[in-house]
Every structure is written in structure tokens, then in C-alpha cells.
Motif scaffolding. Structure first.
Motif, PDB file in Angstrom:
ATOM      1  N   ILE A 240       0.835  -1.209   0.000  1.00  0.00           N
ATOM      2  CA  ILE A 240       0.000   0.000   0.000  1.00  0.00           C
ATOM      3  C   ILE A 240       0.866   1.255   0.000  1.00  0.00           C
ATOM      4  O   ILE A 240       0.599   2.210  -0.746  1.00  0.00           O
ATOM      5  CB  ILE A 240      -0.956  -0.014   1.208  1.00  0.00           C
ATOM      6  N   SER A 241       1.925   1.264   0.826  1.00  0.00           N
ATOM      7  CA  SER A 241       2.793   2.445   0.868  1.00  0.00           C
ATOM      8  C   SER A 241       3.539   2.608  -0.450  1.00  0.00           C
ATOM      9  O   SER A 241       3.725   3.739  -0.932  1.00  0.00           O
ATOM     10  CB  SER A 241       3.778   2.345   2.038  1.00  0.00           C
ATOM     11  N   ALA A 242       3.945   1.490  -1.070  1.00  0.00           N
ATOM     12  CA  ALA A 242       4.669   1.569  -2.344  1.00  0.00           C
ATOM     13  C   ALA A 242       3.762   2.068  -3.465  1.00  0.00           C
ATOM     14  O   ALA A 242       4.187   2.881  -4.305  1.00  0.00           O
ATOM     15  CB  ALA A 242       5.249   0.204  -2.708  1.00  0.00           C
ATOM     16  N   THR A 243       2.514   1.601  -3.502  1.00  0.00           N
ATOM     17  CA  THR A 243       1.604   2.047  -4.551  1.00  0.00           C
ATOM     18  C   THR A 243       1.195   3.505  -4.355  1.00  0.00           C
ATOM     19  O   THR A 243       1.014   4.240  -5.335  1.00  0.00           O
ATOM     20  CB  THR A 243       0.341   1.155  -4.593  1.00  0.00           C
ATOM     21  N   THR A 244       1.066   3.923  -3.105  1.00  0.00           N
ATOM     22  CA  THR A 244       0.769   5.338  -2.838  1.00  0.00           C
ATOM     23  C   THR A 244       1.941   6.215  -3.261  1.00  0.00           C
ATOM     24  O   THR A 244       1.757   7.272  -3.880  1.00  0.00           O
ATOM     25  CB  THR A 244       0.454   5.552  -1.346  1.00  0.00           C
ATOM     26  N   LEU A 245       3.151   5.762  -2.937  1.00  0.00           N
ATOM     27  CA  LEU A 245       4.352   6.475  -3.376  1.00  0.00           C
ATOM     28  C   LEU A 245       4.434   6.504  -4.891  1.00  0.00           C
ATOM     29  O   LEU A 245       4.854   7.500  -5.487  1.00  0.00           O
ATOM     30  CB  LEU A 245       5.593   5.797  -2.793  1.00  0.00           C
ATOM     31  N   GLY A 246       4.004   5.394  -5.536  1.00  0.00           N
ATOM     32  CA  GLY A 246       4.009   5.354  -7.001  1.00  0.00           C
ATOM     33  C   GLY A 246       3.116   6.418  -7.600  1.00  0.00           C
ATOM     34  O   GLY A 246       3.465   7.037  -8.611  1.00  0.00           O
ATOM     35  N   GLU A 247       1.963   6.662  -6.983  1.00  0.00           N
ATOM     36  CA  GLU A 247       1.036   7.685  -7.479  1.00  0.00           C
ATOM     37  C   GLU A 247       1.634   9.082  -7.343  1.00  0.00           C
ATOM     38  O   GLU A 247       1.675   9.855  -8.312  1.00  0.00           O
ATOM     39  CB  GLU A 247      -0.290   7.597  -6.720  1.00  0.00           C
ATOM     40  N   THR A 248       2.105   9.419  -6.146  1.00  0.00           N
ATOM     41  CA  THR A 248       2.649  10.768  -5.939  1.00  0.00           C
ATOM     42  C   THR A 248       3.964  10.955  -6.699  1.00  0.00           C
ATOM     43  O   THR A 248       4.210  12.023  -7.263  1.00  0.00           O
ATOM     44  CB  THR A 248       2.873  11.032  -4.440  1.00  0.00           C
TER      45      THR A 248
ATOM     46  N   LEU B 100      15.572  -5.680  -3.426  1.00  0.00           N
ATOM     47  CA  LEU B 100      15.444  -5.833  -4.877  1.00  0.00           C
ATOM     48  C   LEU B 100      13.973  -6.002  -5.259  1.00  0.00           C
ATOM     49  O   LEU B 100      13.505  -5.406  -6.234  1.00  0.00           O
ATOM     50  CB  LEU B 100      16.259  -7.045  -5.350  1.00  0.00           C
ATOM     51  N   TYR B 101      13.272  -6.821  -4.488  1.00  0.00           N
ATOM     52  CA  TYR B 101      11.843  -7.028  -4.751  1.00  0.00           C
ATOM     53  C   TYR B 101      11.082  -5.711  -4.634  1.00  0.00           C
ATOM     54  O   TYR B 101      10.303  -5.354  -5.525  1.00  0.00           O
ATOM     55  CB  TYR B 101      11.286  -8.052  -3.760  1.00  0.00           C
ATOM     56  N   TRP B 102      11.321  -4.975  -3.553  1.00  0.00           N
ATOM     57  CA  TRP B 102      10.550  -3.750  -3.334  1.00  0.00           C
ATOM     58  C   TRP B 102      10.968  -2.642  -4.276  1.00  0.00           C
ATOM     59  O   TRP B 102      10.164  -1.753  -4.605  1.00  0.00           O
ATOM     60  CB  TRP B 102      10.662  -3.325  -1.876  1.00  0.00           C
ATOM     61  N   LEU B 103      12.205  -2.668  -4.749  1.00  0.00           N
ATOM     62  CA  LEU B 103      12.627  -1.703  -5.763  1.00  0.00           C
ATOM     63  C   LEU B 103      11.817  -1.889  -7.044  1.00  0.00           C
ATOM     64  O   LEU B 103      11.339  -0.916  -7.641  1.00  0.00           O
ATOM     65  CB  LEU B 103      14.124  -1.871  -6.059  1.00  0.00           C
ATOM     66  N   VAL B 104      11.624  -3.141  -7.470  1.00  0.00           N
ATOM     67  CA  VAL B 104      10.844  -3.395  -8.681  1.00  0.00           C
ATOM     68  C   VAL B 104       9.378  -3.032  -8.457  1.00  0.00           C
ATOM     69  O   VAL B 104       8.717  -2.494  -9.348  1.00  0.00           O
ATOM     70  CB  VAL B 104      10.981  -4.866  -9.126  1.00  0.00           C
ATOM     71  N   ILE B 105       8.864  -3.312  -7.254  1.00  0.00           N
ATOM     72  CA  ILE B 105       7.478  -2.932  -6.936  1.00  0.00           C
ATOM     73  C   ILE B 105       7.289  -1.421  -7.080  1.00  0.00           C
ATOM     74  O   ILE B 105       6.315  -0.946  -7.695  1.00  0.00           O
ATOM     75  CB  ILE B 105       7.110  -3.368  -5.498  1.00  0.00           C
ATOM     76  N   ILE B 106       8.212  -0.645  -6.525  1.00  0.00           N
ATOM     77  CA  ILE B 106       8.099   0.816  -6.589  1.00  0.00           C
ATOM     78  C   ILE B 106       8.230   1.301  -8.032  1.00  0.00           C
ATOM     79  O   ILE B 106       7.483   2.183  -8.479  1.00  0.00           O
ATOM     80  CB  ILE B 106       9.157   1.475  -5.684  1.00  0.00           C
ATOM     81  N   MET B 107       9.176   0.723  -8.795  1.00  0.00           N
ATOM     82  CA  MET B 107       9.331   1.109 -10.195  1.00  0.00           C
ATOM     83  C   MET B 107       8.073   0.786 -10.993  1.00  0.00           C
ATOM     84  O   MET B 107       7.643   1.566 -11.857  1.00  0.00           O
ATOM     85  CB  MET B 107      10.535   0.395 -10.806  1.00  0.00           C
ATOM     86  N   ALA B 108       7.455  -0.361 -10.706  1.00  0.00           N
ATOM     87  CA  ALA B 108       6.213  -0.730 -11.389  1.00  0.00           C
ATOM     88  C   ALA B 108       5.097   0.249 -11.030  1.00  0.00           C
ATOM     89  O   ALA B 108       4.290   0.626 -11.895  1.00  0.00           O
ATOM     90  CB  ALA B 108       5.811  -2.156 -11.009  1.00  0.00           C
ATOM     91  N   SER B 109       5.036   0.668  -9.776  1.00  0.00           N
ATOM     92  CA  SER B 109       4.007   1.612  -9.342  1.00  0.00           C
ATOM     93  C   SER B 109       4.199   2.981  -9.993  1.00  0.00           C
ATOM     94  O   SER B 109       3.228   3.615 -10.431  1.00  0.00           O
ATOM     95  CB  SER B 109       4.029   1.749  -7.816  1.00  0.00           C
ATOM     96  N   LEU B 110       5.445   3.430 -10.060  1.00  0.00           N
ATOM     97  CA  LEU B 110       5.737   4.713 -10.712  1.00  0.00           C
ATOM     98  C   LEU B 110       5.387   4.660 -12.196  1.00  0.00           C
ATOM     99  O   LEU B 110       4.706   5.550 -12.721  1.00  0.00           O
ATOM    100  CB  LEU B 110       7.223   5.057 -10.540  1.00  0.00           C
ATOM    101  N   ALA B 111       5.852   3.615 -12.878  1.00  0.00           N
ATOM    102  CA  ALA B 111       5.595   3.485 -14.312  1.00  0.00           C
ATOM    103  C   ALA B 111       4.108   3.296 -14.574  1.00  0.00           C
ATOM    104  O   ALA B 111       3.555   3.876 -15.522  1.00  0.00           O
ATOM    105  CB  ALA B 111       6.386   2.311 -14.888  1.00  0.00           C
TER     106      ALA B 111
END
Length: 238
Positions: free
Chosen positions: A16-24, A65-76
Motif C-alpha cells: 500500500i505504501s509503495a503504490t501510494t508512493l508510485g502515485e505521488t 530488490l523485490y521492493w525496488l521493482v514494486i516501486i518502479m512498477a508503481s511509478l511506471a
């Protein structure tokens, strides 16, 4: 062969925090930095692919590494969704439907390739690649559907976030009290958390919500995510 992190409450808090960060963060890159949705999408897809290649090629199983890809996916996913729904002019409803069809096709290909779509078993290179493509597309769908809820219904950003939270709680009870496939529930939760993150992120940044702006909200979320990860790792290593 790699396995996903343990699927528990901490995992979903990170998601949830990663996807929220991806939006902002996605809005910061495309709007605040004036790159535009197309250029921002190209940049972030490139960074997502780079992070994914590192994750696929390395034999080391490291949570970051896993969470880095999660955040990159959320941003993209955020900028791709905005490009599809706004720049291409499909709108939030048709855009969400189109992206949903793409996600269904990915699951079909995964099923045909492996005959068993499981997030509990170790993932080979092929299944891990399909997993990450599904994550990217679900992130894109989450932003489009979150924008649809916030802009095309009376719920707005705050109401949309509360609706997604309610659905996530109901899904948790479904897992605990029924025999519904855990794989199905996992992907339903992934799909739900992305529009939750999108509406939460917009609620933090937009005038209709807290109105922090993209930069302060992204910094706050990044600090919260980092502190949570550091606290979890410290506790885990004791």
C-alpha cells in the motif's frame, strides 16, 4: 528459483505504501518536473526494466530488490495510465476496461505456460517475468480505476480510498473464512491495493484532499516506507 516475500500484514502494508508512493512520485515526474506522460512513461519503463533485469539475473534473494521493482512498477504504472486515459483520450472508464483485458490476457498466457498460477511456490525465470508484467499492468489498472472512482463517481479521492480499504478488509475475511483460492485472493488484493494507493496519493496531493503537493507527499511516503523497511529488517535480524 526464487520465492516471494512472506505474504502477511507487513507485506500488504509495504504494498500500500509503495503504490501510494508510485502515485505521488509518478505525478511528480510527469507533472511537477514537466516531463509529460509520454516521456515520463518511457523513462520509468526503462528504469522498471533495468530493476527487473537485476532482479531476474541475480541469484541473491534480497528484499530490497523485490521492493525496488514494486516501486518502479508503481511509478511506471501511474504515468502509463495517465498517458492512456488522458493523452490518448480513452478516459478513465474505457482505459480501465482496456487495461483489465490486457491483465486477463497476461493471466491466460501465464496459465498456458505453467498450468499452475501460484504465488507460494518458487518462481522460475519465465514465471517471475510474467509475475512482474502482471504487477506492472495491475499498477496501471489501479491508477486508471482509482481515477475513475475519484472523478467519475461522487466518492472523490477520500471516499474512493475508503471504499478500497473496505474491499480489502472484506477480502481478508474471505481468505480467513472460506476456501477461495489464495492465488485468486492474492491478485484481487493486488488489484484493490493499487487504486487504493492511487486515491490515497491523490488525496494527499490534490486540493480536494490534504493538498500537500507531489514533492512533499512523495518525500513523506518515501521516508515512511524506508523507516518501515528498516524497522522490519532490524526486528527480523535480532
Amino acid at each position: 528459483m526464487k520465492k516471494l516475500p512472506m505474504i502477511n500484514a507487513k507485506y500488504w502494508a509495504f504494498i500500500i505504501s509503495a503504490t501510494t508512493l508510485g502515485e505521488t512520485g509518478g505525478d511528480l515526474i510527469s507533472q511537477s518536473l514537466n516531463l509529460g506522460y509520454a516521456s515520463a512513461s518511457i523513462l520509468l519503463i526503462g528504469l522498471f526494466v533495468l530493476a527487473l533485469l537485476i532482479e531476474l539475473k541475480t541469484t541473491i534473494r534480497h528484499p530490497m530488490l523485490y521492493w525496488l521493482v514494486i516501486i518502479m512498477a508503481s511509478l511506471a504504472g501511474t504515468t502509463i495510465s495517465d498517458y492512456v486515459t488522458r493523452t490518448l483520450g480513452l478516459g478513465y472508464g474505457w482505459g480501465s476496461l482496456l487495461i483489465s483485458m490486457v491483465l486477463l490476457i497476461i493471466f491466460y498466457v501465464w496459465h498456458m505456460a505453467t498450468k499452475h498460477v501460484s504465488v507460494k511456490d518458487a518462481l522460475g525465470v519465465k514465471t517471475e517475468f510474467l509475475y512482474w508484467v502482471a504487477i506492472l499492468v495491475s499498477s496501471t489498472l489501479g491508477t486508471a480505476f482509482g481515477d475513475y472512482i475519484a472523478n467519475a463517481t461522487p466518492l472523490g479521492f477520500g471516499g474512493g480510498a475508503l471504499l478500497m480499504m473496505t474491499l480489502l478488509v472484506l477480502l481478508m475475511f474471505l481468505v480467513l473464512l472460506t476456501q477461495v483460492s489464495h492465488e485468486v485472493c492474492y491478485w484481487l488484493a493486488i488489484i484493490i491495493t493499487h487504486p487504493m494507493g492511487a486515491t490515497l496519493g491523490d488525496f494527499m496531493t490534490k486540493p480536494e484532499g490534504i493538498n500537500l503537493g507531489n514533492v512533499p507527499a512523495s518525500v513523506i511516503l518515501l521516508v515512511i516506507f524506508s523507516l518501515t523497511m528498516f524497522g522490519f529488517r532490524t526486528k527480523h535480524n535480532k
